[in-house]
Design an enzyme around this catalytic site. Structure first.
Site, mmCIF file in Angstrom:
data_model
loop_
_atom_site.group_PDB
_atom_site.id
_atom_site.type_symbol
_atom_site.label_atom_id
_atom_site.label_comp_id
_atom_site.label_asym_id
_atom_site.label_seq_id
_atom_site.Cartn_x
_atom_site.Cartn_y
_atom_site.Cartn_z
ATOM 1 N N ALA A 66 0.873 -1.184 0.000
ATOM 2 C CA ALA A 66 0.000 0.000 0.000
ATOM 3 C C ALA A 66 0.902 1.223 0.000
ATOM 4 O O ALA A 66 2.078 1.143 0.381
ATOM 5 C CB ALA A 66 -0.883 -0.025 1.234
ATOM 6 N N GLY A 111 0.635 -4.984 0.978
ATOM 7 C CA GLY A 111 -0.593 -5.068 0.180
ATOM 8 C C GLY A 111 -0.383 -5.763 -1.154
ATOM 9 O O GLY A 111 -1.331 -6.324 -1.715
ATOM 10 N N GLU A 114 -0.630 -9.317 -0.385
ATOM 11 C CA GLU A 114 -2.037 -9.565 -0.022
ATOM 12 C C GLU A 114 -2.908 -9.647 -1.271
ATOM 13 O O GLU A 114 -3.836 -10.456 -1.342
ATOM 14 C CB GLU A 114 -2.522 -8.468 0.934
ATOM 15 C CG GLU A 114 -1.781 -8.526 2.259
ATOM 16 C CD GLU A 114 -2.161 -7.403 3.202
ATOM 17 O OE1 GLU A 114 -1.693 -6.266 2.985
ATOM 18 O OE2 GLU A 114 -2.946 -7.644 4.129
ATOM 19 N N GLU A 134 4.863 -5.111 7.100
ATOM 20 C CA GLU A 134 4.103 -4.077 7.817
ATOM 21 C C GLU A 134 4.624 -3.817 9.232
ATOM 22 O O GLU A 134 4.624 -2.674 9.697
ATOM 23 C CB GLU A 134 2.608 -4.458 7.881
ATOM 24 C CG GLU A 134 1.849 -4.196 6.584
ATOM 25 C CD GLU A 134 1.845 -5.372 5.618
ATOM 26 O OE1 GLU A 134 2.723 -6.251 5.752
ATOM 27 O OE2 GLU A 134 0.969 -5.404 4.740
HETATM 28 N N1 CO8 Z 1 4.536 3.171 -0.987
HETATM 29 C C1 CO8 Z 1 4.920 4.319 -1.575
HETATM 30 N N2 CO8 Z 1 6.045 4.456 -2.292
HETATM 31 C C2 CO8 Z 1 6.823 3.381 -2.411
HETATM 32 C C3 CO8 Z 1 6.505 2.141 -1.829
HETATM 33 C C4 CO8 Z 1 5.287 2.049 -1.086
HETATM 34 N N3 CO8 Z 1 4.853 0.908 -0.533
HETATM 35 N N4 CO8 Z 1 7.476 1.258 -2.100
HETATM 36 C C5 CO8 Z 1 8.395 1.914 -2.848
HETATM 37 N N5 CO8 Z 1 7.999 3.196 -3.030
HETATM 38 C C6 CO8 Z 1 8.694 4.256 -3.771
HETATM 39 C C7 CO8 Z 1 9.898 4.774 -3.010
HETATM 40 O O1 CO8 Z 1 9.495 5.729 -2.045
HETATM 41 C C8 CO8 Z 1 10.727 5.337 -4.125
HETATM 42 O O2 CO8 Z 1 10.202 6.590 -4.484
HETATM 43 P P1 CO8 Z 1 11.200 7.860 -4.663
HETATM 44 O O3 CO8 Z 1 12.068 7.467 -5.823
HETATM 45 O O4 CO8 Z 1 10.254 8.971 -4.972
HETATM 46 O O5 CO8 Z 1 11.950 7.987 -3.400
HETATM 47 C C9 CO8 Z 1 10.459 4.383 -5.289
HETATM 48 O O6 CO8 Z 1 9.241 3.719 -4.971
HETATM 49 C C10 CO8 Z 1 11.539 3.330 -5.470
HETATM 50 O O7 CO8 Z 1 11.717 2.663 -4.241
HETATM 51 P P2 CO8 Z 1 13.145 2.530 -3.517
HETATM 52 O O8 CO8 Z 1 14.051 3.654 -3.901
HETATM 53 O O9 CO8 Z 1 12.904 2.291 -2.068
HETATM 54 O O10 CO8 Z 1 13.667 1.188 -4.235
HETATM 55 P P3 CO8 Z 1 14.715 0.151 -3.630
HETATM 56 O O11 CO8 Z 1 15.076 -0.755 -4.766
HETATM 57 O O12 CO8 Z 1 15.799 0.810 -2.908
HETATM 58 O O13 CO8 Z 1 13.852 -0.721 -2.565
HETATM 59 C C11 CO8 Z 1 11.940 -1.892 -1.769
HETATM 60 C C12 CO8 Z 1 12.786 -1.492 -2.981
HETATM 61 C C13 CO8 Z 1 12.736 -2.841 -0.871
HETATM 62 C C14 CO8 Z 1 10.682 -2.611 -2.274
HETATM 63 C C15 CO8 Z 1 11.563 -0.619 -0.969
HETATM 64 O O14 CO8 Z 1 10.996 0.331 -1.872
HETATM 65 C C16 CO8 Z 1 10.570 -0.851 0.117
HETATM 66 O O15 CO8 Z 1 10.908 -1.365 1.173
HETATM 67 N N6 CO8 Z 1 9.277 -0.442 -0.091
HETATM 68 C C17 CO8 Z 1 8.259 -0.520 0.904
HETATM 69 C C18 CO8 Z 1 7.785 -1.947 1.118
HETATM 70 C C19 CO8 Z 1 6.757 -2.001 2.236
HETATM 71 O O16 CO8 Z 1 7.041 -1.745 3.380
HETATM 72 N N7 CO8 Z 1 5.501 -2.375 1.884
HETATM 73 C C20 CO8 Z 1 4.421 -2.462 2.811
HETATM 74 C C21 CO8 Z 1 3.628 -1.197 2.795
HETATM 75 S S1 CO8 Z 1 2.381 -1.139 4.025
HETATM 76 C C22 CO8 Z 1 1.156 -2.098 3.403
HETATM 77 O O17 CO8 Z 1 1.222 -2.630 2.307
HETATM 78 C C23 CO8 Z 1 -0.041 -2.233 4.255
HETATM 79 C C24 CO8 Z 1 -1.223 -2.883 3.526
HETATM 80 C C25 CO8 Z 1 -2.455 -2.814 4.373
HETATM 81 C C26 CO8 Z 1 -2.995 -1.439 4.456
HETATM 82 C C27 CO8 Z 1 -4.149 -1.380 5.392
HETATM 83 C C28 CO8 Z 1 -4.864 -0.027 5.411
HETATM 84 C C29 CO8 Z 1 -4.352 0.970 6.435
#
Ligand code: CO8
Length: 260
Positions: A66, A111, A114, A134
């Site tokens: 998400a 998400g 999921e 998460e």
């Molecule tokens: N949300 C928003 N932006 C994201 C997300 C995300 N989940 N994941 C990556 N991005 C963005 C980064 O911010 C970055 O943007 P920018 O270039 O503007 O800084 C761009 O995508 C590229 O990402 P990275 O530079 O971080 O790329 P890396 O190769 O270094 O890393 C990863 C890749 C490991 C996938 C890393 O991006 C990461 O850890 N992402 C987040 C993963 C995460 O924690 N996901 C869980 C999110 S919470 C969730 O899903 C909850 C679901 C239930 C919701 C319930 C309702 C409240």
């Protein structure tokens, strides 16, 4: 629909999430676009749609979760609304009358995993990494992850993945039954389409009844579950497909199912 692409190759539909700048993260806009795609898919007769393949655009991600920027601004009321919205949409994928394959091309996190769990099964690229990170954000999965992952891989494996928040490889995911096939990245879509073609050749009403029986019996006592299955089985005897399938076998030819 700005954030997703919906296209078809005959009776196989392909839904691609395309927000590569945010690794296809699920923003409110993406969720609304998914709902709109579902509105279209749910209307399609079996003559037009027999299988859906879901994937992410770009080299890196299926869906990285998400949208964390949006989540960081939410209050409690908005968070429950967002969770309900995602859960409802994912359940609609689960309830589609045809099989849904997740072609996991890269990160399937939070998400994103999921969403893949709401598909009927996953085929993954060797490069894919899966996880529910998460808890690293002070959250828990809120789009059905605690419910579907434990049902899929069992309580112990689900607790390890959810509590540690660590990613697993596609090969590890296959070992625990989460992923059905692991292939080279360049072979992912061709493999998913090939599996979809196999499914397109099966009786579509039979596949729908099989889905209903698998989901509908999950929480039932054994006797009740058996009866539920018998009812789904017997409903097929009012279709032309059962006559066609059995006649084709006896006449030593391939069946031409109509989905009715
Ligand atoms: N949300 C928003 N932006 C994201 C997300 C995300 N989940 N994941 C990556 N991005 C963005 C980064 O911010 C970055 O943007 P920018 O270039 O503007 O800084 C761009 O995508 C590229 O990402 P990275 O530079 O971080 O790329 P890396 O190769 O270094 O890393 C990863 C890749 C490991 C996938 C890393 O991006 C990461 O850890 N992402 C987040 C993963 C995460 O924690 N996901 C869980 C999110 S919470 C969730 O899903 C909850 C679901 C239930 C919701 C319930 C309702 C409240």
């Amino acid at each position: 629909m700005r954030t997703i692409k919906l296209e078809n190759q005959g009776q196989i539909w392909i839904l691609t999430l395309q927000r590569p700048e945010a690794l296809n993260a699920l923003s409110s806009e993406v969720l609304s676009d998914l709902a709109e795609a579902l509105d279209q898919l749910e209307e399609k007769p079996f003559s037009e749609c027999r299988c859906l393949v879901l994937t992410g655009s770009g080299e890196k991600a299926f869906v990285a979760g998400a949208d964390i920027k949006e989540i960081s601004q939410m209050n409690q009321e908005e968070s429950v609304e967002f969770a309900h919205k995602g859960q409802k949409i994912f359940s609609r994928f689960e309830e589609l009358p045809f099989p849904v394959i997740a072609a996991v091309n890269g990160f399937a996190l939070g998400g994103g995993l999921e969403l893949a769990l709401a598909c009927d099964f996953m085929i993954a690229s060797e490069k894919a990494k899966l996880g529910l990170p998460e808890t690293t954000l002070g959250l828990i999965p809120g789009f059905g992850g605690t419910v579907r992952l434990s049902r899929s891989v069992g309580l112990n494996a689900a607790k390890r993945i959810i509590f540690t928040g660590e990613m697993i490889t596609a090969v590890e995911a296959q070992a625990m039954g989460l992923v059905s096939q692991v292939v080279k990245p360049e072979e992912l879509m061709a493999t998913a389409i090939k599996v979809a073609e196999t499914l397109c050749a099966r009786g579509p009403v039979a596949l729908h009844q099989a889905k209903k029986s698998i989901f509908g019996t999950f929480d039932l006592e054994k006797e009740e579950a058996m009866e539920f299955e018998a009812q789904r089985f017997s409903e097929l005897f009012s279709t032309s497909d059962i006559r066609e399938g059995t006649a084709a076998f006896l006449e030593k030819r391939k069946p031409a199912f109509k989905g009715s």
